[in-house]
Design an enzyme around this catalytic site. Structure first.
Site, PDB file in Angstrom:
ATOM      1  N   GLU A   1     -58.322 -38.442 -56.319  1.00 59.35           N
ATOM      2  CA  GLU A   1     -58.373 -37.125 -55.869  1.00 59.35           C
ATOM      3  C   GLU A   1     -58.929 -37.035 -54.162  1.00 59.35           C
ATOM      4  OE1 GLU A   1     -57.018 -34.510 -56.478  1.00 59.35           O
ATOM      5  OE2 GLU A   1     -58.200 -32.918 -55.664  1.00 59.35           O
TER       6      GLU A   1
ATOM      7  N   TRP B   1     -40.235 -21.436 -49.416  1.00 57.94           N
ATOM      8  CA  TRP B   1     -40.409 -23.080 -49.347  1.00 57.94           C
ATOM      9  C   TRP B   1     -39.091 -23.622 -49.726  1.00 57.94           C
ATOM     10  CZ3 TRP B   1     -40.530 -26.822 -53.639  1.00 57.94           C
ATOM     11  CH2 TRP B   1     -41.060 -27.827 -53.242  1.00 57.94           C
TER      12      TRP B   1
ATOM     13  N   LYS C   1     -48.198 -24.129 -52.611  1.00 57.96           N
ATOM     14  CA  LYS C   1     -49.093 -23.858 -53.573  1.00 57.96           C
ATOM     15  C   LYS C   1     -48.780 -24.516 -54.925  1.00 57.96           C
ATOM     16  CE  LYS C   1     -53.414 -23.075 -55.035  1.00 57.96           C
ATOM     17  NZ  LYS C   1     -54.214 -24.377 -54.569  1.00 57.96           N
TER      18      LYS C   1
ATOM     19  N   HIS D   1     -56.689 -57.569 -56.328  1.00 55.76           N
ATOM     20  CA  HIS D   1     -55.460 -57.914 -56.652  1.00 55.76           C
ATOM     21  C   HIS D   1     -54.366 -57.530 -55.633  1.00 55.76           C
ATOM     22  CE1 HIS D   1     -57.228 -59.443 -60.417  1.00 55.76           C
ATOM     23  NE2 HIS D   1     -57.737 -58.285 -60.525  1.00 55.76           N
TER      24      HIS D   1
ATOM     25  N   CYS E   1     -41.578 -19.736 -53.633  1.00 59.12           N
ATOM     26  CA  CYS E   1     -41.384 -18.885 -52.537  1.00 59.12           C
ATOM     27  C   CYS E   1     -42.232 -17.550 -52.979  1.00 59.12           C
ATOM     28  CB  CYS E   1     -40.167 -18.383 -52.419  1.00 59.12           C
ATOM     29  SG  CYS E   1     -38.979 -19.842 -52.222  1.00 59.12           S
TER      30      CYS E   1
ATOM     31  N   ASN F   1     -36.758 -16.574 -55.861  1.00 58.44           N
ATOM     32  CA  ASN F   1     -37.707 -17.594 -56.049  1.00 58.44           C
ATOM     33  C   ASN F   1     -37.201 -18.408 -57.113  1.00 58.44           C
ATOM     34  OD1 ASN F   1     -39.958 -19.343 -56.105  1.00 58.44           O
ATOM     35  ND2 ASN F   1     -41.194 -18.028 -57.173  1.00 58.44           N
ATOM     36  N   GLY F   2     -36.828 -19.528 -57.102  1.00 57.72           N
ATOM     37  CA  GLY F   2     -36.396 -20.276 -58.027  1.00 57.72           C
ATOM     38  C   GLY F   2     -35.241 -21.355 -57.573  1.00 57.72           C
TER      39      GLY F   2
ATOM     40  N   LYS G   1     -56.289 -35.388 -51.245  1.00 57.67           N
ATOM     41  CA  LYS G   1     -57.048 -34.312 -50.471  1.00 57.67           C
ATOM     42  C   LYS G   1     -56.819 -34.947 -48.957  1.00 57.67           C
ATOM     43  CE  LYS G   1     -57.111 -31.872 -52.351  1.00 57.67           C
ATOM     44  NZ  LYS G   1     -56.987 -31.566 -53.912  1.00 57.67           N
TER      45      LYS G   1
ATOM     46  N   GLU H   1     -52.976 -34.800 -48.143  1.00 59.65           N
ATOM     47  CA  GLU H   1     -52.307 -33.501 -48.030  1.00 59.65           C
ATOM     48  C   GLU H   1     -52.800 -32.728 -46.730  1.00 59.65           C
ATOM     49  OE1 GLU H   1     -52.133 -30.764 -51.902  1.00 59.65           O
ATOM     50  OE2 GLU H   1     -54.272 -31.905 -51.845  1.00 59.65           O
TER      51      GLU H   1
ATOM     52  N   ARG I   1     -47.346 -19.573 -50.752  1.00 58.34           N
ATOM     53  CA  ARG I   1     -46.659 -20.099 -51.786  1.00 58.34           C
ATOM     54  C   ARG I   1     -45.351 -20.858 -51.014  1.00 58.34           C
ATOM     55  NH1 ARG I   1     -47.130 -17.023 -56.592  1.00 58.34           N
ATOM     56  NH2 ARG I   1     -44.854 -17.364 -57.152  1.00 58.34           N
TER      57      ARG I   1
END
Ligand code: AGP
Length: 610
Positions: free
Chosen positions: A482, A74, A605, A505, A2, A100-101, A486, A489, A27
């Site tokens: 990657e 968040w 983030k 396979h 957050c 935050n946490g 991207k 997301e 955040r």
């Protein structure tokens, strides 16, 4: 994770807090709220949704005061609704807190408080903490900061908090254990925030709180103490290097696009002054004291999460090729709970843009416990990982605000290039060619950004697809991973990255005329093998999108679209350039799907919780 912000001064706190929340929104953006003290009473507005929605509500309400706190969330405990959003309050409504946490022992504290008659409005661990502070404050005869400190000594978990109390209305109390906090010192005003971005336009003078510190801020100054033993801690302020331009979008519609474009110089910035093309050597001040120990290591682990983990996979190829030291790449979330073979002949490299990712921090603890040398590759200067590791290298990519990592990734790869040169026992023509090619990378990036016609066309024709497959071999397998990450997301299209040869396979079963398959096909030792894999997809009517620096007739025959990647004068540069083309492809697809690119759903983030 957050974002938290606090203000104490002579100005109206509300616009300062709102502005700060906009800056911190990367955040977390599930819900947001602010509280201020006016006439010895706390007033607040909070709401599920983004900061822009909170702003609208604030426009319609009368709320002002010159001391206040603000939060953008968040969600971890409890759904992202208005009741669970911060600030939280004690039962008197006189104490308020943002956090935050995670408070890990919140349920046992809640049980004790419930037995004493406390009632809880929300499902959050944060409300338990503010009620605990209240219980201490109103029964133990302690002042507000002592009550906060006493409560924090009872909690287990991670926190960055800011709290205030209407009974002591000219005081902010903030504390850190596991979540970063910065104090801004202005002229007769103070700020507290999760990072410097909400502070920079008011003052450049800051103090970073360290783990286990609590600060009491009043108009006459601030005092920092140790939470556990109440020791007074004297700290010297430092100057923030950040500029406003670095954290604003400028002419770009999204931070992500701005950051993609910044790669014209960020990759070179990462390497500036660290590479000597005359002999192909690299010099990294942050690890020079440990270089002998690193070169004689028996093994290297690279640990990280998400995009940083993909950079680590590229690092494995580079370090094994140039330095001939065995490298294992592990998700930090797995590494921290395994029994990896670590001793004092092991080097553990932790890669993190934010330097705050909880799993990566825990992986470092594990490595240290077994005597390994730890090396951090971080973007955020002074971050927890940068401080915790024995030595390290900053990526110097500048602040990355877009939730989807772009420039931080290519700078991480650039650092891994440098490390591979640095660890290399033999310099010589290969290292020399390689280092020369690295220094020319900015021009190639410019070329990619100038000519996006094919990428636009591919995006136009595929944006309604619900699945994508990304395939590459060798160093370009992580590039495929990657590229797929991207896309997932920011566009919410399901995408998988695979080693190209593994396709037969299993994933080959997915291929039909509706499946776009992105092949990464550089002009290197993997070229002919990738070409065969492309043919296998073409034979099953898949839509073939090929990224290559070698547009041969053979490739033209089997590809529906060819995205050309500039030819660099060393084959190991290709993965960086291909990654940038794939960032653009994901971005354009997300734009066409009208996604909220800088605030993708459910993401934040950096992930400071498990
Ligand atoms: C990148 O696009 C992601 N948002 C995410 O995977 C990120 O790379 C990961 O959470 C690790 O973050 P860090 O680099 O800050 O440790």
């Amino acid at each position: 994770m957050c974002g938290i912000v606090g203000y104490l001064g002579n100005k109206d706190a509300v616009p300062i807090l709102l502005n700060g929340l906009h800056r911190l929104e990367y955040r977390g953006y599930d819900s947001a709220g602010i509280a201020v003290i006016a006439n010895n009473q706390i007033q607040y507005v909070k709401n599920a949704g983004k900061v822009s929605e909170l702003s609208k509500l604030i426009d319609d309400s009368v709320i002002n005061g010159s001391i206040g706190i603000g939060h953008t969330r968040w969600a971890t405990h409890g759904e992202p609704n208005t009741i669970n959003s911060h600030p939280h309050f004690d039962r008197t409504g006189n104490i308020s807190l943002i956090h935050n946490g995670i408070i890990e022992n919140y349920s046992s504290i809640k049980e004790v408080l419930s037995k004493k008659g406390f009632e809880f409005q929300s499902e959050t661990d944060t409300e338990v903490l503010v009620q605990l502070i209240s219980e201490i404050y109103y029964s133990d005869g302690l002042n507000f900061e002592q009550s906060v400190q006493a409560a924090l000594n009872q909690v287990v978990g991670a926190y960055g908090i800011v709290a205030f109390c209407a009974d002591e209305p000219n005081k902010l109390v903030a504390a850190r254990h596991g979540s970063p906090l910065v104090i801004g010192i202005g002229d007769d005003e103070y700020f507290v925030a999760s990072d410097a971005s909400p502070i920079v336009e008011y003052t450049r003078n800051v103090i970073y709180l360290d783990e286990g510190e609590i600060v009491t801020i009043t108009k006459s100054g601030y005092e920092i103490r140790s939470i556990s033993d109440d020791r007074v801690i004297n700290k010297i302020s430092t100057e923030i290097e950040l500029s406003i331009d670095q954290i604003e979008k400028g002419e770009f519609p999204h931070h992500m696009l701005k950051e993609i474009h910044e790669q014209v110089h960020t990759i070179t910035d990462t390497m500036r002054g660290r590479i000597d093309p005359s002999d192909g050597s690299a010099h990294l001040g942050g690890i020079s004291d440990q270089i002998d120990r690193i070169k004689s290591a028996h093994r290297i682990y690279i640990t990280a999460c998400g995009t940083s983990w993909h950079a680590g996979l590229i690092g494995k190829y580079l370090i094994e090729e140039y330095a001939r030291i065995p490298v294992h790449v592990e998700y930090a979330s797995e590494f921290r709970y395994r029994s990896p073979i670590i001793d004092n002949k092991t080097v553990v490299i932790a890669i993190s843009q934010s330097g705050e990712t909880a799993d990566t921090l825990a992986a470092i603890d594990k490595a240290k416990e077994f005597g390994a040398l730890t090396l951090g590759i971080c973007n955020v200067v002074g971050s927890s990982i940068a401080r915790k590791t024995d030595c390290g290298v900053y990526t110097h990519a500048g602040p990355e605000i877009g939730v989807a990592s772009t420039k931080a990734f290519t700078s991480q790869v650039a650092v891994l290039f440098l490390l591979s040169l640095c660890f290399s026992r033999d310099k010589g023509p290969t290292g020399k060619n390689f280092s020369e090619a690295l220094l020319n990378i900015g021009d190639h990036v410019k070329e990619i950004l100038k000519n996006t016609k094919t990428i636009d066309k591919v995006a136009d024709l595929t944006f309604k697809s619900e699945n994508f497959l990304y395939l590459g071999r060798g160093m370009n397998f992580p590039v495929a991973l990657e590229g797929a990450l991207k896309l997932k997301e920011i566009s919410y299209i399901h995408a998988e990255g695979y080693p190209a040869a593994e396709m037969k396979h299993g994933p080959i079963a997915l291929i039909d005329e509706n499946m776009p398959v992105v092949f990464i096909a550089p002009n290197d030792e993997t070229y002919s093998k990738v070409l065969s894999n492309i043919q296998q997809v073409k034979a099953r009517d898949g839509i073939v999108i090929t990224l290559t620096d070698n547009k041969t007739n053979e490739l033209k025959k089997v590809s529906d679209y060819i995205i050309e990647v500039p030819k660099a004068n060393h084959p190991r540069i290709f993965p960086i350039l291909a990654s940038i083309s794939l960032q653009l492809l994901a971005y354009k697809l997300a734009v066409l799907r009208e996604c909220d690119i800088d605030h993708p759903r459910n993401l934040a983030k950096s992930v400071t919780v498990e």
